[in-house]
Design a protein around this motif. Structure first.
Motif, PDB file in Angstrom:
ATOM      1  N   ILE A 297     -42.153  58.436  67.225  1.00 25.80           N
ATOM      2  CA  ILE A 297     -41.837  59.858  67.062  1.00 25.80           C
ATOM      3  C   ILE A 297     -40.497  60.001  66.359  1.00 25.80           C
ATOM      4  O   ILE A 297     -39.498  59.402  66.769  1.00 25.80           O
ATOM      5  N   ASN A 298     -40.500  60.805  65.298  1.00 23.00           N
ATOM      6  CA  ASN A 298     -39.251  61.039  64.561  1.00 23.00           C
ATOM      7  C   ASN A 298     -38.503  62.265  65.073  1.00 23.00           C
ATOM      8  O   ASN A 298     -37.283  62.273  65.125  1.00 23.00           O
TER       9      ASN A 298
ATOM     10  N   ASP B  41     -46.488  54.632  57.307  1.00 23.39           N
ATOM     11  CA  ASP B  41     -47.211  55.832  56.870  1.00 23.39           C
ATOM     12  C   ASP B  41     -46.825  57.022  57.744  1.00 23.39           C
ATOM     13  O   ASP B  41     -46.672  56.891  58.966  1.00 23.39           O
ATOM     14  N   LYS B  42     -46.685  58.164  57.136  1.00 26.78           N
ATOM     15  CA  LYS B  42     -46.337  59.372  57.878  1.00 26.78           C
ATOM     16  C   LYS B  42     -47.499  59.805  58.763  1.00 26.78           C
ATOM     17  O   LYS B  42     -48.669  59.526  58.475  1.00 26.78           O
ATOM     18  N   ALA B  43     -47.163  60.480  59.846  1.00 26.06           N
ATOM     19  CA  ALA B  43     -48.181  60.954  60.782  1.00 26.06           C
ATOM     20  C   ALA B  43     -47.711  62.263  61.403  1.00 26.06           C
ATOM     21  O   ALA B  43     -46.511  62.580  61.408  1.00 26.06           O
ATOM     22  N   SER B  44     -48.657  63.013  61.912  1.00 25.11           N
ATOM     23  CA  SER B  44     -48.335  64.230  62.662  1.00 25.11           C
ATOM     24  C   SER B  44     -49.087  64.193  63.987  1.00 25.11           C
ATOM     25  O   SER B  44     -50.196  63.663  64.064  1.00 25.11           O
ATOM     26  N   ILE B  45     -48.462  64.760  64.992  1.00 27.43           N
ATOM     27  CA  ILE B  45     -49.008  64.711  66.352  1.00 27.43           C
ATOM     28  C   ILE B  45     -49.000  66.112  66.930  1.00 27.43           C
ATOM     29  O   ILE B  45     -48.037  66.876  66.763  1.00 27.43           O
ATOM     30  N   THR B  46     -50.066  66.452  67.624  1.00 27.21           N
ATOM     31  CA  THR B  46     -50.097  67.668  68.425  1.00 27.21           C
ATOM     32  C   THR B  46     -50.548  67.291  69.835  1.00 27.21           C
ATOM     33  O   THR B  46     -51.456  66.471  69.998  1.00 27.21           O
TER      34      THR B  46
ATOM     35  N   VAL C 256     -46.146  70.931  66.056  1.00 21.17           N
ATOM     36  CA  VAL C 256     -46.435  69.682  65.350  1.00 21.17           C
ATOM     37  C   VAL C 256     -45.238  68.751  65.471  1.00 21.17           C
ATOM     38  O   VAL C 256     -44.095  69.138  65.193  1.00 21.17           O
ATOM     39  N   ILE C 257     -45.500  67.523  65.896  1.00 21.71           N
ATOM     40  CA  ILE C 257     -44.453  66.511  66.073  1.00 21.71           C
ATOM     41  C   ILE C 257     -44.488  65.559  64.881  1.00 21.71           C
ATOM     42  O   ILE C 257     -45.531  64.989  64.559  1.00 21.71           O
ATOM     43  N   GLU C 258     -43.356  65.391  64.233  1.00 22.21           N
ATOM     44  CA  GLU C 258     -43.259  64.473  63.098  1.00 22.21           C
ATOM     45  C   GLU C 258     -43.191  63.032  63.609  1.00 22.21           C
ATOM     46  O   GLU C 258     -42.477  62.740  64.562  1.00 22.21           O
ATOM     47  N   ALA C 259     -43.938  62.150  62.939  1.00 19.37           N
ATOM     48  CA  ALA C 259     -43.997  60.767  63.397  1.00 19.37           C
ATOM     49  C   ALA C 259     -44.346  59.853  62.232  1.00 19.37           C
ATOM     50  O   ALA C 259     -44.534  60.313  61.094  1.00 19.37           O
ATOM     51  N   GLU C 260     -44.424  58.563  62.512  1.00 17.95           N
ATOM     52  CA  GLU C 260     -44.872  57.600  61.512  1.00 17.95           C
ATOM     53  C   GLU C 260     -45.491  56.397  62.209  1.00 17.95           C
ATOM     54  O   GLU C 260     -45.194  56.111  63.377  1.00 17.95           O
TER      55      GLU C 260
ATOM     56  N   ALA D  16     -39.897  54.477  90.217  1.00 16.12           N
ATOM     57  CA  ALA D  16     -40.296  54.420  88.812  1.00 16.12           C
ATOM     58  C   ALA D  16     -39.395  55.337  87.992  1.00 16.12           C
ATOM     59  O   ALA D  16     -39.203  56.504  88.333  1.00 16.12           O
ATOM     60  N   LEU D  17     -38.842  54.782  86.909  1.00 18.96           N
ATOM     61  CA  LEU D  17     -37.970  55.541  86.012  1.00 18.96           C
ATOM     62  C   LEU D  17     -38.553  55.468  84.603  1.00 18.96           C
ATOM     63  O   LEU D  17     -38.690  54.383  84.027  1.00 18.96           O
ATOM     64  N   ILE D  18     -38.913  56.614  84.037  1.00 18.67           N
ATOM     65  CA  ILE D  18     -39.435  56.671  82.677  1.00 18.67           C
ATOM     66  C   ILE D  18     -38.267  56.749  81.705  1.00 18.67           C
ATOM     67  O   ILE D  18     -37.468  57.681  81.759  1.00 18.67           O
ATOM     68  N   ASP D  19     -38.160  55.763  80.830  1.00 17.42           N
ATOM     69  CA  ASP D  19     -37.081  55.724  79.846  1.00 17.42           C
ATOM     70  C   ASP D  19     -37.298  56.845  78.836  1.00 17.42           C
ATOM     71  O   ASP D  19     -38.265  56.819  78.061  1.00 17.42           O
ATOM     72  N   GLU D  20     -36.413  57.819  78.825  1.00 12.73           N
ATOM     73  CA  GLU D  20     -36.629  58.990  77.974  1.00 12.73           C
ATOM     74  C   GLU D  20     -36.420  58.703  76.496  1.00 12.73           C
ATOM     75  O   GLU D  20     -36.792  59.507  75.639  1.00 12.73           O
ATOM     76  N   ASN D  21     -35.838  57.565  76.172  1.00 21.76           N
ATOM     77  CA  ASN D  21     -35.609  57.207  74.771  1.00 21.76           C
ATOM     78  C   ASN D  21     -36.673  56.263  74.224  1.00 21.76           C
ATOM     79  O   ASN D  21     -36.476  55.670  73.158  1.00 21.76           O
ATOM     80  N   SER D  22     -37.778  56.088  74.938  1.00 20.82           N
ATOM     81  CA  SER D  22     -38.770  55.094  74.531  1.00 20.82           C
ATOM     82  C   SER D  22     -40.159  55.675  74.294  1.00 20.82           C
ATOM     83  O   SER D  22     -41.123  54.924  74.187  1.00 20.82           O
ATOM     84  N   PHE D  23     -40.273  56.984  74.209  1.00 25.31           N
ATOM     85  CA  PHE D  23     -41.604  57.586  74.057  1.00 25.31           C
ATOM     86  C   PHE D  23     -42.240  57.211  72.717  1.00 25.31           C
ATOM     87  O   PHE D  23     -41.567  57.149  71.690  1.00 25.31           O
ATOM     88  N   TRP D  24     -43.535  56.966  72.756  1.00 27.29           N
ATOM     89  CA  TRP D  24     -44.318  56.790  71.541  1.00 27.29           C
ATOM     90  C   TRP D  24     -45.736  57.291  71.818  1.00 27.29           C
ATOM     91  O   TRP D  24     -46.077  57.628  72.942  1.00 27.29           O
ATOM     92  N   ILE D  25     -46.548  57.343  70.783  1.00 21.19           N
ATOM     93  CA  ILE D  25     -47.930  57.778  70.901  1.00 21.19           C
ATOM     94  C   ILE D  25     -48.851  56.614  70.585  1.00 21.19           C
ATOM     95  O   ILE D  25     -48.651  55.901  69.602  1.00 21.19           O
TER      96      ILE D  25
END
Length: 290
Positions: A265-266, A206-211, A219-223, A181-190
């Motif tokens: 994730i931005n 819409d803008k979002a924030s993640i912790t 705080v992770i910037e996201a949308e 199993a290989l996790i694609d490091e460029n494909s993360f999302w929440i």
């Protein structure tokens, strides 16, 4: 006594204003603790069968695209390639022979009309075409054999992280059966699961924030990327004895369903490592309120 009543009233009023303010803020900016880190999982699947001779990776290690992960015993496929190369030489020799015979027959016919029958001329030409087709088929076999030899070296198709590695030298791998199993490091999302009542006026972009639970102070910037169009039903699904499953509920209580919202994730702060399946809190800032 009057002072006590006034003090109590003021405290209650302040608390009510605070609760109302928090409620309004929550209504305008939906928030959930029911979120998870997700990513695309690439199943590394060998294209050929054989025993593993070398393993170049460790469990929970990071790899780059093109890095060699492991090797499969190549001797059988190298032998197939040699055999295919020999068949190609033989096919080329047969084609040369057919071309020579056809050229000779045509030359004789040009020197003296009728020296070679029309049937023989056609047969010589057909022999050339048959030899050409046979050579093309053998070349395809050679190409397949070359690919099989190349497939004995398995490389990473993308940058990522190896996880749950159980592959060892000597293990027999089977073609088209995933082994790593290989996790694609460029494909993360929440993936955030919001109550359906919270998603009014929420839109992609819409803008979002993640912790993250493991990094609560970062705080992770996201949308918002997209909102799910459906979830599986629980009532009505077939249960034992082919009868429908129906969950008991209270007539005066209506529970809001949870809808998945995909958040991209931005920017990830330094020192934060995303890990698939970990818990996240997601807050959405509606564009209509910004």
């Amino acid at each position: 006594m009057m002072i006590r009543y006034i003090t109590t009233f003021i405290i209650v009023a302040i608390a009510s204003v605070g609760i109302y303010t928090q409620y309004q803020y929550y209504a305008e900016n939906p928030w959930t603790r029911d979120g998870q880190v997700r990513a695309h999982i690439v199943q590394i699947t060998p294209r050929v069968t054989g025993p593993v001779t070398k393993v170049y990776i460790d469990d929970n290690s990071q790899v780059k695209q093109g890095d060699v992960l492991f090797e499969i015993e190549p001797s059988l496929y190298q032998a197939d390639l040699k055999n295919a190369n020999a068949q190609e030489l033989q096919a080329k020799a047969l084609l040369d022979k057919a071309i020579n015979e056809n050229t000779r027959a045509q030359a004789l016919e040009r020197r003296k009309q009728g020296s070679v029958s029309v049937l023989d001329l056609n047969n010589f030409q057909n022999a050339v075409q048959t030899a050409e087709a046979n050579l093309a088929a053998v070349k395809a076999v050679v190409e397949q054999a070359q690919l099989n030899v190349a497939f004995t070296t398995v490389v990473a198709p993308t940058d990522g992280f190896i996880t749950n590695l159980n592959l060892r030298v000597g293990a027999q791998v089977v073609a088209n059966n995933p082994v790593v199993a290989l996790i694609d490091e460029n494909s993360f999302w929440i993936e955030g699961f919001f109550k359906e009542t919270d998603l009014q006026d929420v839109h992609a972009g819409d803008k979002a924030s993640i912790t993250l639970m493991m990094n609560p102070n970062d705080v992770i910037e996201a949308e918002v990327d997209s909102i799910g169009y459906g979830i599986a039903k629980s009532d009505g699904s077939t249960g034992n004895t082919l009868l429908p499953n129906v969950n008991p509920n209270f007539e005066w209580i209506r529970l809001a369903q949870r809808i998945p919202v995909k958040v991209i994730i931005n920017h990830v702060p330094d020192g934060v490592q995303l890990r698939v399946g970990t818990t996240a809190s997601v807050k959405i800032f509606k564009s209509s309120n910004s």
